[in-house]
Design a protein around this motif. Sequence first.
Motif, PDB file in Angstrom:
ATOM      1  N   GLU A  91       0.832  -1.206   0.000  1.00 25.82           N
ATOM      2  CA  GLU A  91       0.000   0.000   0.000  1.00 25.82           C
ATOM      3  C   GLU A  91       0.865   1.253   0.000  1.00 25.82           C
ATOM      4  O   GLU A  91       0.556   2.229  -0.692  1.00 25.82           O
TER       5      GLU A  91
ATOM      6  N   ASP B  62      -7.991  -5.187  -6.416  1.00 27.96           N
ATOM      7  CA  ASP B  62      -7.318  -6.094  -5.494  1.00 27.96           C
ATOM      8  C   ASP B  62      -8.116  -6.286  -4.203  1.00 27.96           C
ATOM      9  O   ASP B  62      -8.006  -7.321  -3.543  1.00 27.96           O
ATOM     10  N   TYR B  63      -8.918  -5.279  -3.840  1.00 29.10           N
ATOM     11  CA  TYR B  63      -9.750  -5.364  -2.641  1.00 29.10           C
ATOM     12  C   TYR B  63     -11.145  -5.906  -2.951  1.00 29.10           C
ATOM     13  O   TYR B  63     -11.958  -6.061  -2.044  1.00 29.10           O
TER      14      TYR B  63
ATOM     15  N   VAL C 110     -14.269  -6.585   4.094  1.00 35.14           N
ATOM     16  CA  VAL C 110     -13.054  -6.030   3.486  1.00 35.14           C
ATOM     17  C   VAL C 110     -12.812  -4.625   4.027  1.00 35.14           C
ATOM     18  O   VAL C 110     -11.679  -4.248   4.374  1.00 35.14           O
ATOM     19  N   TRP C 111     -13.897  -3.846   4.125  1.00 33.56           N
ATOM     20  CA  TRP C 111     -13.774  -2.465   4.589  1.00 33.56           C
ATOM     21  C   TRP C 111     -13.318  -2.403   6.053  1.00 33.56           C
ATOM     22  O   TRP C 111     -12.540  -1.530   6.431  1.00 33.56           O
TER      23      TRP C 111
ATOM     24  N   HIS D 219      -9.526  -3.039   5.675  1.00 32.79           N
ATOM     25  CA  HIS D 219      -8.717  -2.167   4.813  1.00 32.79           C
ATOM     26  C   HIS D 219      -9.347  -0.793   4.556  1.00 32.79           C
ATOM     27  O   HIS D 219      -8.794  -0.011   3.777  1.00 32.79           O
TER      28      HIS D 219
ATOM     29  N   ILE E 186      -8.097   2.266   2.058  1.00 36.11           N
ATOM     30  CA  ILE E 186      -8.839   2.511   0.820  1.00 36.11           C
ATOM     31  C   ILE E 186      -9.292   3.968   0.742  1.00 36.11           C
ATOM     32  O   ILE E 186      -9.185   4.614  -0.308  1.00 36.11           O
TER      33      ILE E 186
END
Length: 253
Positions: free
Chosen positions: A5, A31-32, A157-158, A161, A165
Motif C-alpha cells: 500500500e 485487489d480489494y 473487506v472495509w 482495509h 482505501i
Amino acid sequence: MTPGERTYLIKLTNADTIECLWRNHCRRMADYGFDRLLYGFTRFRTSTSLGDPNDFILLSNHDPTYVYGFMDEGLYHHGPMVHWALNNEGSCSWSVLARMVSEGTLTPDEQRVLEFNIQHGVTAGYTVSFKSVSSRAKGAISLAARRGMSQDEADAVWAEHGEAIVLMNNLVHLKILTLPYMPANRSLTKRQREALQWVGDGKTTQDIAQIMGLTPATVEKHLRLAREALNVDTTAQAVLKAAFQNQMFIVEG
C-alpha cells in the motif's frame, strides 16, 4: 498499512497523467474486490444543480452502457448514494440501501435507479465523498464490488482495509485536481492554450499578436476556437475553465 500500500501511494503521487493514474487505481481497488469505479467531480455546483454534465470530470471503468444509462440519461440525479455524497463526507456502506428498501423510504425515482443497478450487477459496494473547501465544488467516487460479492463481504473487506482505501481514494482525488483533464474533442491546441495564457496574464489582443508573432485576427480566431472547445461564451470564462481543467501552463513532456 502494508508495504504494498505504501509503494502504491508513492506511485500514485508520481503519476503524470489522469489516464495512468486512473488505470493503476482501478487495478488497485480491484485487489480489494472493488472492480468497477465511477468518479465524478464538479466545480460548478449550485444550490439546485450539479451544473452542466459536460463540465464534470468523469472517470469510470464500468461498462459503457452502464455509464450511459446512469450519467447521460440522468439517473444520477436520483441516485440515493449520490444524494448521500452531496450531503456528507467520508465513506458509506451501500447497506444503507437495504435499510431504505426495508423501511419503504425510497422514492419511485430512487427505486428506478436501484433496479437499474441490479440489472447491471451493481449491488454491493461503498461510496466515498470528498471534502471540499468550496461550496461550488464536489467530488465523490463509487466503488462497486465485483459480481457475486455480497455487501457483508464488502463490509468485511472495509473493516480490515477501509482506512487505507479511503486514504488512497482521497489522494487520487487530490492528484486528479492537479492534472490536465482534456475530454475528447474539447481539449485545446497549443496555440489556443498559449493565447488564453496571455489573456490570463492581462495582455490585449494586440499584445498577444506581437508576442506570438501572429496577426490580431489570427489571435482572435484562436480565442474563438478555444471558447468553442470549452463550450463558453466569453474569453474570461474560457480562461477560468481552462485553469480549472489544468489545461493552461502545461509543462510539455
